[in-house]
Write a protein that holds these residues in place. Structure first.
Motif, mmCIF file in Angstrom:
data_model
loop_
_atom_site.group_PDB
_atom_site.id
_atom_site.type_symbol
_atom_site.label_atom_id
_atom_site.label_comp_id
_atom_site.label_asym_id
_atom_site.label_seq_id
_atom_site.Cartn_x
_atom_site.Cartn_y
_atom_site.Cartn_z
ATOM 1 N N GLN A 38 1.201 -1.219 -0.219
ATOM 2 C CA GLN A 38 0.112 -0.191 -0.319
ATOM 3 C C GLN A 38 0.864 1.402 0.074
ATOM 4 O O GLN A 38 1.725 0.886 0.696
ATOM 5 N N GLU B 185 -2.030 -2.678 -5.539
ATOM 6 C CA GLU B 185 -1.671 -2.301 -3.773
ATOM 7 C C GLU B 185 -2.420 -2.820 -2.750
ATOM 8 O O GLU B 185 -4.061 -3.351 -3.208
ATOM 9 N N PRO C 76 -2.807 -3.865 1.159
ATOM 10 C CA PRO C 76 -2.435 -2.882 3.149
ATOM 11 C C PRO C 76 -2.052 -4.318 4.068
ATOM 12 O O PRO C 76 -1.379 -4.721 4.691
#
Length: 307
Positions: free
Chosen positions: A174, A196, A198
């Motif tokens: 992220q 992306e 997390p």
């Protein structure tokens, strides 16, 4: 965060020398003319002084504590559940060597900057020279991150430069676009598919399961999560290193604390404690395009990089 917790306070040091016995005798004598209550208080104070006088050149130190803000868990650097991790252990060891304890507060980067500015934190980590909060004092670098690209060896990808990423499907950590610079942002703008995430544990897992992308992440973080996978889930992979190293620092509100940390960091490097701490965690490999695997059934992934 512990509400009302005060950041570090100065150390109390008491030293004494000289003819202790005569000094004590003359100091206690006036107590005889006081009332019982006043005499008790007077003698209590003098008893403390007497102890110091009887042991010349000794010191009584009250340990100081600093409040350190750190990112939410990014194993193996920061592990909030155990309040440990490579970066945390280095900072604690450096401060402990100088007589300081460390209390941890976990927060987002934005929240840490606010807490530091308001005086509720003494320091935050990690920061770079370009991302340090305003009105802070940056330490020497205590940890180095190395971002890498990882591909399956069977795909025979050539990734020597950041621009080489433009032809591959990319799954990155992220905020990679914001953190890895303009060249990276331009390169992945031409990627067939760019995402992306997390969740870096899922990032590593999906790389070995889906086998259709190049992943971009920090090297030790990759090794940490890869080593948690069973051998039958692993496939031979290649590590590419088109990114420069990123040197991280601790940002302090107080320049004195910054200098104390720097002294502690030098001390643990000289004593070998720094090397001992880093040796307990995944190591960074100095070679580019290094192939790892294949992994026969029952063989665990390397805990150390191939040299």
């Amino acid at each position: 965060m512990q509400r009302g917790y005060a950041p570090y306070t100065k150390r109390l040091v008491v030293t004494a020398s000289g003819d202790a016995s005569s000094t004590i005798a003359s100091a206690i004598a006036p107590c005889s003319s006081l009332t019982q209550k006043a005499a008790f208080f007077c003698c209590s104070v003098l008893a403390f002084i007497a102890t110091s006088l009887l042991f010349p050149f000794t010191s009584i130190a009250i340990p100081r504590t600093i409040v350190l803000g750190a990112n939410h868990s990014t194993p193996p650097y920061v592990i909030a559940e155990t309040q440990k991790g490579l970066e945390i252990e280095i900072i604690k060891a450096a401060m402990n060597s100088q007589g300081y304890d460390v209390t941890l507060v976990f927060a987002s980067q934005y929240r840490m900057a606010s807490l530091l500015k308001s005086g509720k934190l003494d320091a935050v980590t990690p920061v770079t020279t370009s991302s340090m909060p305003e009105d802070t004092y940056i330490s020497d670098s205590h940890i180095t991150y190395r971002n890498i690209a990882v591909s399956l060896t069977s795909h025979n990808h050539t990734i020597h430069t950041i621009s080489d990423l433009n032809q591959h499907v990319i799954l990155a950590f992220q905020n990679a676009k914001a953190l890895l610079g303009d060249e990276y942002r331009n390169a992945v703008g031409s990627s067939p598919r760019y995402l992306e995430t997390p969740d870096q544990q899922k990032q590593v897992h999906s790389f070995f399961v889906q086998q259709d992308s190049v992943i971009v992440l920090e090297e030790r973080i990759f090794q940490h999560y890869m080593q948690q996978l069973p051998p039958d889930k692993l496939t031979a992979y290649t590590v590419h290193k088109p990114f420069p190293l990123t040197h991280y620092h601790v940002a302090f509100r107080d320049p004195e604390l910054r200098e104390i940390f720097n002294m502690g960091l030098k001390a643990i490097k000289k004593s070998g404690e720094y090397a001992r701490i880093t040796g307990n965690y995944p190591q960074q490999c100095e070679h580019n395009d290094r192939t790892h695997g294949p992994f026969p059934t029952g063989q665990k992934a390397d805990s150390q990089p191939l040299q």
